[in-house]
Scaffold this motif. Structure first.
Motif, PDB file in Angstrom:
ATOM      1  N   THR B 196      18.442  31.203  52.980  1.00 29.17           N
ATOM      2  CA  THR B 196      18.316  31.500  51.547  1.00 29.17           C
ATOM      3  C   THR B 196      16.949  31.104  50.997  1.00 29.17           C
ATOM      4  O   THR B 196      16.793  30.879  49.798  1.00 29.17           O
ATOM      5  N   ALA B 197      15.932  31.009  51.868  1.00 30.65           N
ATOM      6  CA  ALA B 197      14.569  30.721  51.394  1.00 30.65           C
ATOM      7  C   ALA B 197      13.974  31.999  50.811  1.00 30.65           C
ATOM      8  O   ALA B 197      14.386  33.099  51.164  1.00 30.65           O
ATOM      9  N   CYS B 198      13.014  31.844  49.931  1.00 33.36           N
ATOM     10  CA  CYS B 198      12.452  32.977  49.173  1.00 33.36           C
ATOM     11  C   CYS B 198      11.621  33.917  50.043  1.00 33.36           C
ATOM     12  O   CYS B 198      10.869  33.482  50.903  1.00 33.36           O
ATOM     13  N   ASP B 209      -1.406  35.469  48.437  1.00 34.22           N
ATOM     14  CA  ASP B 209      -1.528  34.300  49.321  1.00 34.22           C
ATOM     15  C   ASP B 209      -0.212  33.526  49.372  1.00 34.22           C
ATOM     16  O   ASP B 209       0.229  33.075  50.424  1.00 34.22           O
ATOM     17  N   THR B 210       0.397  33.368  48.197  1.00 35.35           N
ATOM     18  CA  THR B 210       1.690  32.689  48.114  1.00 35.35           C
ATOM     19  C   THR B 210       2.757  33.502  48.853  1.00 35.35           C
ATOM     20  O   THR B 210       3.534  32.964  49.633  1.00 35.35           O
ATOM     21  N   PHE B 212       2.461  35.815  51.240  1.00 31.48           N
ATOM     22  CA  PHE B 212       2.311  35.931  52.693  1.00 31.48           C
ATOM     23  C   PHE B 212       2.827  34.691  53.412  1.00 31.48           C
ATOM     24  O   PHE B 212       3.414  34.779  54.476  1.00 31.48           O
ATOM     25  N   LEU B 214       5.225  32.726  52.404  1.00 30.67           N
ATOM     26  CA  LEU B 214       6.689  32.741  52.346  1.00 30.67           C
ATOM     27  C   LEU B 214       7.257  33.748  53.344  1.00 30.67           C
ATOM     28  O   LEU B 214       8.279  33.499  53.985  1.00 30.67           O
ATOM     29  N   ARG B 217       6.768  32.303  57.089  1.00 31.74           N
ATOM     30  CA  ARG B 217       7.682  31.266  57.605  1.00 31.74           C
ATOM     31  C   ARG B 217       9.040  31.841  57.987  1.00 31.74           C
ATOM     32  O   ARG B 217       9.671  31.380  58.928  1.00 31.74           O
ATOM     33  N   ASP B 242       9.618  43.696  55.635  1.00 28.34           N
ATOM     34  CA  ASP B 242       9.334  44.847  56.496  1.00 28.34           C
ATOM     35  C   ASP B 242       7.981  45.468  56.160  1.00 28.34           C
ATOM     36  O   ASP B 242       7.047  45.430  56.962  1.00 28.34           O
ATOM     37  N   PHE B 244       5.583  44.566  54.170  1.00 26.01           N
ATOM     38  CA  PHE B 244       4.433  43.653  54.065  1.00 26.01           C
ATOM     39  C   PHE B 244       4.204  42.830  55.331  1.00 26.01           C
ATOM     40  O   PHE B 244       3.313  41.992  55.365  1.00 26.01           O
ATOM     41  N   TYR B 251      -3.307  38.929  57.559  1.00 21.60           N
ATOM     42  CA  TYR B 251      -3.755  37.754  56.812  1.00 21.60           C
ATOM     43  C   TYR B 251      -3.793  36.512  57.700  1.00 21.60           C
ATOM     44  O   TYR B 251      -4.721  35.709  57.625  1.00 21.60           O
TER      45      TYR B 251
END
Lengths: 200, 331
Positions: B196-198, B209-210, B212, B214, B217, B242, B244, B251
């Motif tokens: 359930t991580a974002c 940047d934020t 990518f 997320l 991981r 998918d 991105f 990146y």
């Protein structure tokens, strides 16, 4: 050694607290926000996947609201970096609706003019312009227009154009705008009345 | 046969057609009838809430009002998209919790000749309906091609288990509903700590940047667990992981190739349906190799246009007003 005096300094704030900003935020949040209940534990910031990109952690924002630091809060990028994952909301021991408070802070920052243009607020506006005119969102148009407005952002990213083409070829998305909903006139009236109620 | 009121949401007719097609195919097998809300509108995602409160909730509530009018024997609205599901539940919940607020929203709706009785409808996600109404016994009975040998990561994302106003899920951070469903299909389910991580949400458009990091991981963690595919239940999660994934790879200079599928696509395969009927082949990262492991031949996605190699020397960053190179930041 300092000289001892008989005078006693009472504990607590030296001046009367001005909680008007805190109450204003609470009142402008849908539902019962519990924002006044913050105990400054920091669970929110520790749970936040985008805290590293924030000017202030949510905990700091709640302290700033209590301290009446209106301008600083309005200009903070914190609510705009929120990804709406609701981790903070479900972990908060005081049950503060933190994600919803972040929405309120964004609403207030836009209204006060503290935030005029940013990639975040422009993205929201572009998205909603399509919705206000068609009743449906328009993903391809949104991505295209957003990246034109913020070309500097798009140019930094590799493979932006092939990705957009991939949306059409692979996912079979239509480049055309969505069909307007039948009740568009009614929806426009609803939104107009809602906007009036918002500013009342 | 069970009937529901259906709110598809905008993505289902553009970027998540594979989801729409597989939902329809699977519901047919399970004898679930979905009656689409006539003339529904966009829920506003997280974007309208960011701009103005009342219009945002009025926009959502118009769908609830239409659904209430259309309700015929059922009071359950089913949404397959997590963001739509949360927005519809949110409007219903706050209109009940804050009566004055509910009154205002209804005053706005009245301008368009509509009204919604807060609490009248039950808003539910399709996963919840499959698990709790259809039931895993019936699902198991319909399996003709067990997914044995397919290692799957159940990725639930944020907006389904959180904040969970009506306490429909087993946990806000580690719900097991999707694990149970995939196990019922015979798949080898990986216990995934980041379930359930974002996924980055709209950050792919605002602060890449934020976003990518997320995305990285999640993909890296699934790859480490030797997953064949990541299974999602939300168009936004599917799109971020998918579409991105290639940009994320660029990146971080990585080369992950993790297929991202909708849970209904795998249900369809297990029910013996044709991959083409289930929207296979519309993914960015091809699921072909993964699915061939269990003897299922899926269509190859259309070839991606090759990225142009940059010509000439890289441009220096733009000069700031003081004549110095500005630090590159995305805000």
């Amino acid at each position: 050694m300092p000289e001892m005096t008989e005078e006693r300094v009472p504990a607590g704030p030296r001046q009367k607290e001005d909680l008007s900003l805190l109450h204003e935020v609470s009142a402008k949040t849908a539902g019962v926000s519990h924002v006044e209940m913050c105990i400054q534990c920091g669970t929110c910031g520790g749970s936040c996947p985008s805290a590293a990109a924030m000017d202030h952690t949510p905990r700091a924002i709640f302290a700033m609201l209590r301290a009446g630091m209106r301008e600083e809060v309005m200009k903070s990028n914190t609510p705009w970096m929120c990804v709406s994952c609701y981790y903070c909301t479900v972990r908060c021991p005081q049950e503060i609706h933190i994600t919803d408070v972040m929405y309120t802070l964004k609403n207030m920052a836009l209204k006060s003019g503290a935030v005029k243009h940013s990639t975040a607020s422009d993205f929201s506006r572009t998205f909603i312009n399509f919705v206000e005119n068609y009743g449906r969102s328009y993903e391809i148009g949104l991505a295209g227009l957003h990246n034109l407005i913020h070309l500097n952002l798009a140019l930094r990213l590799p493979n932006m154009a092939p990705m957009a083409i991939g949306m059409l070829t692979k996912k079979g998305m239509s480049p055309l705008p969505p069909k307007r909903i039948k009740g568009m006139d009614g929806l426009k009236k609803i939104l107009k009345r809602a906007k009036e109620l918002e500013s009342a | 046969m069970s009937e529901y009121i259906f709110y598809p949401g905008c993505s289902m007719e553009s970027s998540a057609k594979a989801y729409y097609e597989s939902v329809m195919a699977v519901c047919k097998t399970l004898d679930v009838k979905l009656n689409e809300i006539d003339d529904w509108n966009c829920c506003g995602a997280t974007e309208y809430l960011s701009l103005e409160r009342m219009p945002a909730y009025a926009l959502i509530a118009r769908n609830l009002a239409l659904a209430e009018k259309q309700a015929n024997g059922t009071n359950t609205v089913v949404a397959p998209c997590s963001a739509c599901y949360l927005n519809l539940s949110k409007a219903d919940h706050y209109m009940q919790e804050d009566k004055a607020f509910g009154k205002n929203i209804n005053e706005a709706l009245a301008a368009g000749g509509l009204h919604y009785t807060a609490g009248k409808l039950a808003v539910r996600h399709l996963l919840d309906v499959v698990l709790n109404d259809v039931g895993l016994d019936l699902v198991k009975a319909k399996v003709v091609k067990p997914l044995a040998g397919l290692r799957v990561v159940p990725y639930v994302g944020c907006m389904l288990p959180r904040p969970d106003y009506s306490h429909r899920y087993s946990d806000t951070e580690h719900p097991t509903e999707m694990d149970d469903l995939l196990a019922a299909l015979g798949a080898e389910v990986i216990n995934f700590p980041l379930s359930t991580a974002c996924c980055g949400g709209h950050m792919t458009q605002i602060g890449p940047d934020t976003a990518f990091e997320l995305i990285r991981r999640l993909i890296a963690s699934a790859d480490e667990a030797k997953a064949d595919v990541i299974v999602t239940l939300c168009p936004m999660c599917q799109m971020n992981l998918d579409a991105f994934q290639g940009q994320m790879n660029g990146y971080f200079k990585t080369n992950y190739q993790m297929p991202i599928l909708f849970f209904t696509q795998l249900m369809g395969i297990a029910f013996g349906k044709e991959p083409k009927e289930l929207g296979f082949g519309s993914e960015f990262v091809s699921a072909r190799a993964a699915m061939s492991r269990i003897g299922v031949k899926t269509p190859e996605p259309a070839a991606a246009p090759k990225a142009k190699k940059p010509e000439g020397l890289p441009m220096p960053p733009p000069l700031a007003k003081n004549g110095k190179h500005a630090k590159e930041t995305v805000k």
